[in-house]
Design a protein around this motif. Structure first.
Motif, PDB file in Angstrom:
ATOM      1  N   VAL A 164       0.860  -1.179   0.000  1.00  0.00           N
ATOM      2  CA  VAL A 164       0.000   0.000   0.000  1.00  0.00           C
ATOM      3  C   VAL A 164       0.897   1.230   0.000  1.00  0.00           C
ATOM      4  N   LYS A 165       0.781   2.038  -1.066  1.00  0.00           N
ATOM      5  CA  LYS A 165       1.599   3.244  -1.183  1.00  0.00           C
ATOM      6  C   LYS A 165       0.888   4.255  -2.071  1.00  0.00           C
ATOM      7  N   GLU A 166       0.812   5.475  -1.583  1.00  0.00           N
ATOM      8  CA  GLU A 166       0.234   6.570  -2.350  1.00  0.00           C
ATOM      9  C   GLU A 166       1.160   7.780  -2.239  1.00  0.00           C
ATOM     10  N   THR A 167       0.784   8.861  -2.881  1.00  0.00           N
ATOM     11  CA  THR A 167       1.507  10.115  -2.741  1.00  0.00           C
ATOM     12  C   THR A 167       0.565  11.171  -2.196  1.00  0.00           C
ATOM     13  N   THR A 168       1.168  12.248  -1.693  1.00  0.00           N
ATOM     14  CA  THR A 168       0.399  13.397  -1.224  1.00  0.00           C
ATOM     15  C   THR A 168       1.192  14.659  -1.492  1.00  0.00           C
ATOM     16  N   THR A 169       0.486  15.750  -1.695  1.00  0.00           N
ATOM     17  CA  THR A 169       1.128  17.058  -1.795  1.00  0.00           C
ATOM     18  C   THR A 169       0.693  17.946  -0.629  1.00  0.00           C
ATOM     19  N   SER A 170       0.069  17.341   0.373  1.00  0.00           N
ATOM     20  CA  SER A 170      -0.383  18.090   1.547  1.00  0.00           C
ATOM     21  C   SER A 170       0.808  18.683   2.295  1.00  0.00           C
ATOM     22  N   THR A 171       0.575  19.829   2.910  1.00  0.00           N
ATOM     23  CA  THR A 171       1.606  20.493   3.694  1.00  0.00           C
ATOM     24  C   THR A 171       1.144  20.621   5.138  1.00  0.00           C
ATOM     25  N   GLY A 172       2.089  20.934   6.023  1.00  0.00           N
ATOM     26  CA  GLY A 172       1.753  21.171   7.421  1.00  0.00           C
ATOM     27  C   GLY A 172       1.806  19.919   8.267  1.00  0.00           C
ATOM     28  N   THR A 173       1.089  19.965   9.398  1.00  0.00           N
ATOM     29  CA  THR A 173       1.129  18.882  10.383  1.00  0.00           C
ATOM     30  C   THR A 173      -0.193  18.135  10.511  1.00  0.00           C
ATOM     31  N   GLY A 174      -1.156  18.468   9.679  1.00  0.00           N
ATOM     32  CA  GLY A 174      -2.478  17.843   9.785  1.00  0.00           C
ATOM     33  C   GLY A 174      -2.636  16.617   8.908  1.00  0.00           C
ATOM     34  N   VAL A 211      -3.359  14.232   5.733  1.00  0.00           N
ATOM     35  CA  VAL A 211      -2.875  14.324   4.355  1.00  0.00           C
ATOM     36  C   VAL A 211      -3.945  13.808   3.404  1.00  0.00           C
ATOM     37  N   THR A 212      -4.108  14.504   2.302  1.00  0.00           N
ATOM     38  CA  THR A 212      -5.002  14.061   1.250  1.00  0.00           C
ATOM     39  C   THR A 212      -4.217  13.138   0.337  1.00  0.00           C
ATOM     40  N   LEU A 213      -4.762  11.963   0.104  1.00  0.00           N
ATOM     41  CA  LEU A 213      -4.079  10.942  -0.679  1.00  0.00           C
ATOM     42  C   LEU A 213      -4.400  11.097  -2.156  1.00  0.00           C
ATOM     43  N   ALA A 214      -3.383  10.928  -3.007  1.00  0.00           N
ATOM     44  CA  ALA A 214      -3.535  11.207  -4.436  1.00  0.00           C
ATOM     45  C   ALA A 214      -3.657   9.957  -5.302  1.00  0.00           C
ATOM     46  N   GLY A 215      -3.881   8.800  -4.696  1.00  0.00           N
ATOM     47  CA  GLY A 215      -4.026   7.577  -5.481  1.00  0.00           C
ATOM     48  C   GLY A 215      -2.814   6.687  -5.371  1.00  0.00           C
ATOM     49  N   ALA A 216      -3.021   5.431  -5.673  1.00  0.00           N
ATOM     50  CA  ALA A 216      -1.959   4.429  -5.529  1.00  0.00           C
ATOM     51  C   ALA A 216      -0.804   4.703  -6.483  1.00  0.00           C
ATOM     52  N   SER A 217       0.403   4.512  -5.973  1.00  0.00           N
ATOM     53  CA  SER A 217       1.599   4.582  -6.819  1.00  0.00           C
ATOM     54  C   SER A 217       1.600   3.363  -7.738  1.00  0.00           C
ATOM     55  N   SER A 218       2.281   3.469  -8.850  1.00  0.00           N
ATOM     56  CA  SER A 218       2.330   2.380  -9.816  1.00  0.00           C
ATOM     57  C   SER A 218       2.843   1.095  -9.165  1.00  0.00           C
ATOM     58  N   GLY A 219       2.080   0.020  -9.331  1.00  0.00           N
ATOM     59  CA  GLY A 219       2.456  -1.271  -8.778  1.00  0.00           C
ATOM     60  C   GLY A 219       2.026  -1.500  -7.341  1.00  0.00           C
ATOM     61  N   PHE A 220       1.311  -0.532  -6.754  1.00  0.00           N
ATOM     62  CA  PHE A 220       0.876  -0.621  -5.362  1.00  0.00           C
ATOM     63  C   PHE A 220      -0.641  -0.485  -5.256  1.00  0.00           C
ATOM     64  N   ALA A 241       5.881  22.003   0.828  1.00  0.00           N
ATOM     65  CA  ALA A 241       5.258  21.740  -0.471  1.00  0.00           C
ATOM     66  C   ALA A 241       6.082  20.714  -1.226  1.00  0.00           C
ATOM     67  N   GLY A 242       5.414  19.999  -2.103  1.00  0.00           N
ATOM     68  CA  GLY A 242       6.068  18.968  -2.901  1.00  0.00           C
ATOM     69  C   GLY A 242       5.417  17.624  -2.677  1.00  0.00           C
ATOM     70  N   THR A 243       5.846  16.638  -3.431  1.00  0.00           N
ATOM     71  CA  THR A 243       5.241  15.309  -3.372  1.00  0.00           C
ATOM     72  C   THR A 243       5.956  14.448  -2.331  1.00  0.00           C
ATOM     73  N   LYS A 244       5.160  13.848  -1.446  1.00  0.00           N
ATOM     74  CA  LYS A 244       5.657  12.921  -0.429  1.00  0.00           C
ATOM     75  C   LYS A 244       5.072  11.546  -0.672  1.00  0.00           C
ATOM     76  N   ASP A 245       5.817  10.503  -0.274  1.00  0.00           N
ATOM     77  CA  ASP A 245       5.325   9.128  -0.332  1.00  0.00           C
ATOM     78  C   ASP A 245       4.661   8.801   1.000  1.00  0.00           C
ATOM     79  N   VAL A 246       3.501   8.136   0.928  1.00  0.00           N
ATOM     80  CA  VAL A 246       2.766   7.704   2.117  1.00  0.00           C
ATOM     81  C   VAL A 246       2.515   6.212   1.960  1.00  0.00           C
ATOM     82  N   PHE A 247       2.911   5.411   2.940  1.00  0.00           N
ATOM     83  CA  PHE A 247       2.746   3.974   2.809  1.00  0.00           C
ATOM     84  C   PHE A 247       2.499   3.310   4.156  1.00  0.00           C
ATOM     85  N   ILE A 248       1.997   2.100   4.097  1.00  0.00           N
ATOM     86  CA  ILE A 248       1.822   1.293   5.309  1.00  0.00           C
ATOM     87  C   ILE A 248       3.149   0.624   5.600  1.00  0.00           C
TER      88      ILE A 248
END
Length: 95
Positions: free
Chosen positions: A9-19, A21-30, A87-94
């Protein structure tokens, strides 16, 4: 709200701050966090490859957004506190 652990399970987010995160969909292959189920919790990690900031914790998934609330921070590059992600793209995963 049960604790759900799932593989690949892995997605990306462009959310900022400490709250949450809005998930942008599964990364390729995940898979997406939707496998966790609305209102359930899971172990998460967020990594910003541009700054090397990172955070691990227990998060609560919501289909609205969809979002992952950073419910309990377990460890981080910010001395164990929530990371104020830039700002920028971060990886979010289990993990």
């Amino acid at each position: 709200m049960p604790l759900v652990i799932a593989d690949r399970v892995k997605e990306t987010t462009t959310s900022t701050g400490t709250g949450s995160v809005t998930l942008a969909g599964a990364s390729s292959g995940f898979r997406s966090f939707s496998v966790v189920g609305d209102g359930n919790t899971t172990y998460y990690a967020i990594v910003d490859p541009a700054t090397a900031d990172w955070e691990t914790g227990i998060g609560t998934y919501s289909t609205t957004g969809p979002t992952l609330a950073r419910t309990t921070v377990l460890s981080s590059s910010n001395a164990g506190s929530a990371v104020n992600f830039a700002a920028g793209t971060k990886d979010v995963f289990i993990h």
